[in-house]
Design a protein around this motif. Sequence first.
Motif, mmCIF file in Angstrom:
data_model
loop_
_atom_site.group_PDB
_atom_site.id
_atom_site.type_symbol
_atom_site.label_atom_id
_atom_site.label_comp_id
_atom_site.label_asym_id
_atom_site.label_seq_id
_atom_site.Cartn_x
_atom_site.Cartn_y
_atom_site.Cartn_z
ATOM 1 N N THR A 22 13.259 1.809 -5.017
ATOM 2 C CA THR A 22 13.447 1.904 -3.572
ATOM 3 C C THR A 22 12.092 2.059 -2.896
ATOM 4 O OG1 THR A 22 15.620 2.877 -3.821
ATOM 5 C CG2 THR A 22 14.505 3.310 -1.753
ATOM 6 N N TYR A 23 11.899 1.360 -1.796
ATOM 7 C CA TYR A 23 10.695 1.496 -0.993
ATOM 8 C C TYR A 23 11.082 2.078 0.358
ATOM 9 C CZ TYR A 23 8.131 -1.579 -4.187
ATOM 10 O OH TYR A 23 7.514 -2.129 -5.284
ATOM 11 N N THR A 24 10.522 3.203 0.697
ATOM 12 C CA THR A 24 10.743 3.713 2.050
ATOM 13 C C THR A 24 9.895 2.874 3.004
ATOM 14 O OG1 THR A 24 8.860 5.203 1.959
ATOM 15 C CG2 THR A 24 10.970 6.068 1.154
ATOM 16 N N TYR A 25 10.138 3.052 4.300
ATOM 17 C CA TYR A 25 9.320 2.321 5.266
ATOM 18 C C TYR A 25 7.842 2.645 5.091
ATOM 19 C CZ TYR A 25 12.896 -0.295 7.630
ATOM 20 O OH TYR A 25 13.855 -1.226 7.903
ATOM 21 N N GLN A 26 7.547 3.922 4.830
ATOM 22 C CA GLN A 26 6.153 4.315 4.629
ATOM 23 C C GLN A 26 5.557 3.631 3.395
ATOM 24 O OE1 GLN A 26 3.977 6.740 6.449
ATOM 25 N NE2 GLN A 26 2.700 5.389 5.205
ATOM 26 N N THR B 158 -7.573 -1.854 -6.198
ATOM 27 C CA THR B 158 -8.745 -1.445 -5.418
ATOM 28 C C THR B 158 -8.595 -1.745 -3.922
ATOM 29 O OG1 THR B 158 -9.703 -3.590 -5.922
ATOM 30 C CG2 THR B 158 -10.361 -1.760 -7.348
ATOM 31 N N ALA B 159 -7.421 -2.243 -3.525
ATOM 32 C CA ALA B 159 -7.269 -2.639 -2.115
ATOM 33 C C ALA B 159 -7.018 -1.424 -1.229
ATOM 34 C CB ALA B 159 -6.115 -3.628 -1.973
ATOM 35 N N SER B 160 -7.578 -1.481 -0.027
ATOM 36 C CA SER B 160 -7.366 -0.387 0.932
ATOM 37 C C SER B 160 -5.985 -0.523 1.564
ATOM 38 C CB SER B 160 -8.446 -0.475 2.013
ATOM 39 O OG SER B 160 -7.946 -0.001 3.247
ATOM 40 N N ASN B 161 -5.388 0.612 1.920
ATOM 41 C CA ASN B 161 -4.071 0.560 2.566
ATOM 42 C C ASN B 161 -4.183 0.599 4.094
ATOM 43 O OD1 ASN B 161 -4.744 3.168 3.020
ATOM 44 N ND2 ASN B 161 -2.948 4.076 2.017
ATOM 45 N N LYS B 162 -5.364 0.316 4.590
ATOM 46 C CA LYS B 162 -5.540 0.231 6.052
ATOM 47 C C LYS B 162 -5.762 -1.232 6.420
ATOM 48 C CE LYS B 162 -6.029 4.812 6.891
ATOM 49 N NZ LYS B 162 -5.339 5.117 5.624
ATOM 50 N N CYS B 163 -4.904 -1.750 7.244
ATOM 51 C CA CYS B 163 -5.082 -3.138 7.675
ATOM 52 C C CYS B 163 -4.492 -3.298 9.067
ATOM 53 C CB CYS B 163 -4.404 -4.099 6.695
ATOM 54 S SG CYS B 163 -4.564 -5.821 7.192
ATOM 55 N N LEU C 57 6.592 0.894 1.897
ATOM 56 C CA LEU C 57 6.502 -0.556 2.086
ATOM 57 C C LEU C 57 5.289 -0.900 2.961
ATOM 58 C CD1 LEU C 57 7.926 -3.217 1.344
ATOM 59 C CD2 LEU C 57 9.275 -3.003 3.440
ATOM 60 N N HIS C 58 5.089 -0.086 3.976
ATOM 61 C CA HIS C 58 3.941 -0.286 4.865
ATOM 62 C C HIS C 58 2.630 -0.238 4.064
ATOM 63 C CE1 HIS C 58 0.787 1.226 7.673
ATOM 64 N NE2 HIS C 58 1.327 0.314 8.468
ATOM 65 N N ASN C 59 2.554 0.743 3.198
ATOM 66 C CA ASN C 59 1.379 0.917 2.348
ATOM 67 C C ASN C 59 1.101 -0.328 1.495
ATOM 68 O OD1 ASN C 59 -0.230 3.178 2.226
ATOM 69 N ND2 ASN C 59 0.466 3.687 0.142
ATOM 70 N N GLU C 60 2.151 -0.792 0.833
ATOM 71 C CA GLU C 60 2.005 -1.950 -0.058
ATOM 72 C C GLU C 60 1.649 -3.209 0.738
ATOM 73 O OE1 GLU C 60 2.285 -1.688 -3.589
ATOM 74 O OE2 GLU C 60 2.122 0.374 -2.852
ATOM 75 N N VAL C 61 2.269 -3.364 1.883
ATOM 76 C CA VAL C 61 2.026 -4.558 2.701
ATOM 77 C C VAL C 61 0.579 -4.569 3.197
ATOM 78 C CG1 VAL C 61 2.606 -5.683 4.899
ATOM 79 C CG2 VAL C 61 4.437 -4.939 3.339
#
Length: 653
Positions: free
Chosen positions: A116-120, A250-255, A122-126
């Motif tokens: 399960t992915y919460t909205y938070q 290594t990817a940042s979760n800020k986009c 999923l946002h992180n992964e996206v």
Amino acid sequence: MAEMKSMMVENRVFNPSPEFVAKARVNSLEQYKEMYKRSVENPNEFWAQMAEENLTWFKKWETVEEYSFTDDIYIRYFAGGKLNVSYNCLDRHLDGPRKNKAAIIWQGEPLEDSKTYTYQQLHNEVCKFANVLKSQGVKRGDRVGIYLPMIPELVIAMLACTRIGAIHCIVFGGFSAEAIRDRMLDAKAEILITNNFGYRSGKFLGSKDVADAAMAQCPDIKKCIVVKRVDKECNMVEGRDVYWDDLMATASNKCEPEAMDSEDPLFILYTSGSTGKPKGAMHTTAGYHLYAMMTVKYFFDIRDEDVYFCTADIGWVTGHSYCVYGPLGLGATSLIFEGVPNYPAPDRFWQIVEKYGVNILYTAPTAIRAMMKDGDQWPKGRDLSSLRLLASVGEPINPEAWMWYYTVIGKEKCPIVDTWWQTETGGHLIAPMPGAHPMKPGSAVNPFFGVVPVLLTAEGKEAGVNEGGHLCMKKPWPGIMRGVYGDPNRFKETYFVQQPGHYFSGDGARKDEDGYYWLLGRVDDVINVSGHRMGTAEVESALVAHATVAEAAVVGFPHDIKGEGIYAYVTLKEGVEGTDELKKELVAHVRKEIGPIASPDKIQFTPGMPKTRSGKIMRRILRKIAAGAVDELGDTSTLADSTVVDNLVANRQ
Ligand code: ATP
Ligand code: MG
């Protein structure tokens, strides 16, 4: 192009249950009619209000609806506005109670695989994957090919594309190397996202090998990102192929989300190929997203607490609009499933409904008929009491299948929402408003807000009550495709020339005395017996109404006296023997249900039908076989199982 006549009489009417109506958003016919009237009399005001209430904008639009359906075809909604689809599906849900709510519940094919992915989350992964795409050189406006099974990475990849303004082009995970190649070349993609291995119906698939074979013929594809669905090494081409996990590590979760124009392309998606070579439909940002959301909100009457399960693969438009963009835009919980309805057992959907307490189920007639064929013991062995609304898409739902869905699955308390629409339309055009419309088995009922259908004769005149006609639209709606990618002429010629000034769907329909729409089948499949023109749907429904029949497909074949005769392909229920006696009985049954004019001249029993990968019967192939033209089957690249065709040819009547 032929007109068609309607012959079936279906008199059953079912009112939505009082429990459903009590909570429904639209809970009376008066309310539906009032909203519909407002939407067509004043579309600018109506859609502006919907856009204001349901989307978050970085910059407000300047105009609402602008179009021309003649000469130079164009369609624009919310021009001048700026927004981002991933922002609307994710970010804006994070500062409230939805932050920790399940956005995606994923059920893998193996029973024990789920996540399960919460909205938070999923946002992180996206955001991370959006940065990965950038690191691989993907820029705004670039096309990104995606060839993945139903796994969470598919949703993450889609939303990551929308975040940076890249255009995704998804190829159904069951397609061949040739099908991938054609779509990647057409879309001019330079990157492909795929997986190493996968599962389907208990079999282990080498997805990467298929992708490799496709990429060998796509010189423009310079990068390939590989999801490890299974912990096992696959062939990796040095310099081109990289593992998803390695890049994500290594990817940042800020986009920051890219501010897109309302009319910037969002994705390209190919039609199913039922009637010929698939068409690449291009959808744009604001209108499409709003329309997908609005149809989920009203036709499915979705609630924040619902578990919503759309069984379609995201490789089809149903999955795009109704697994991802519609429900996530609304902050709903979307359950996605990697497997098939009959593995490991014929009750797989019902096992999932029971396990997660599914409230809304959206599936296809092909699956419903297959499950009917397997027997009622399967759904009866599971707790289905959580279900509140049932929906269908893909083909006309035969009244018999409708009744089974309504009684055996829905226990007569769930509305059946039969949704008629197309890849090209972006979202549902015709369906019952579940808390408002009395339902008639087999009818798709009434248009959505803002949609103005009309039935036209071959001469372009409006068809009368119960007279069949070409199902056309007088004006656009926000979700309509904006073009065939890179081919403006094909767009015009396919949809706007046959019935000038209208969008022509290619389907036939009739409207009954209550204004309900009944789909009759494809206009190209009309059968002309002694001057009587029939759609395929009603003759097929009459056959399916016989106790021994699981599925039927009818086509015309050259006939010396009648011009065309009726050739019926019939799949029988489990354990029924296909005798000559039964053929006679089926002919008599159709005569009784419809009339002598519809009696099949030939019946061929077959264990299976030629279907597209999306589960639709390909009548054009059946027509060729019936006519004996077995060397002219046309484009068979989207056929699910080619052995079915060999069997049909061998047993031709
Ligand atoms: P192609 O356009 O390549 O021949 P296709 O038309 O099968 O393929 P889709 O866009 O997936 O591709 O399917 C849309 C078609 O499916 C509709 O035009 C209609 O014929 C059929 N269809 C979908 N939903 C329904 C429904 N609820 N009732 C009747 N027919 C439906
Ligand atoms: Mg079509």
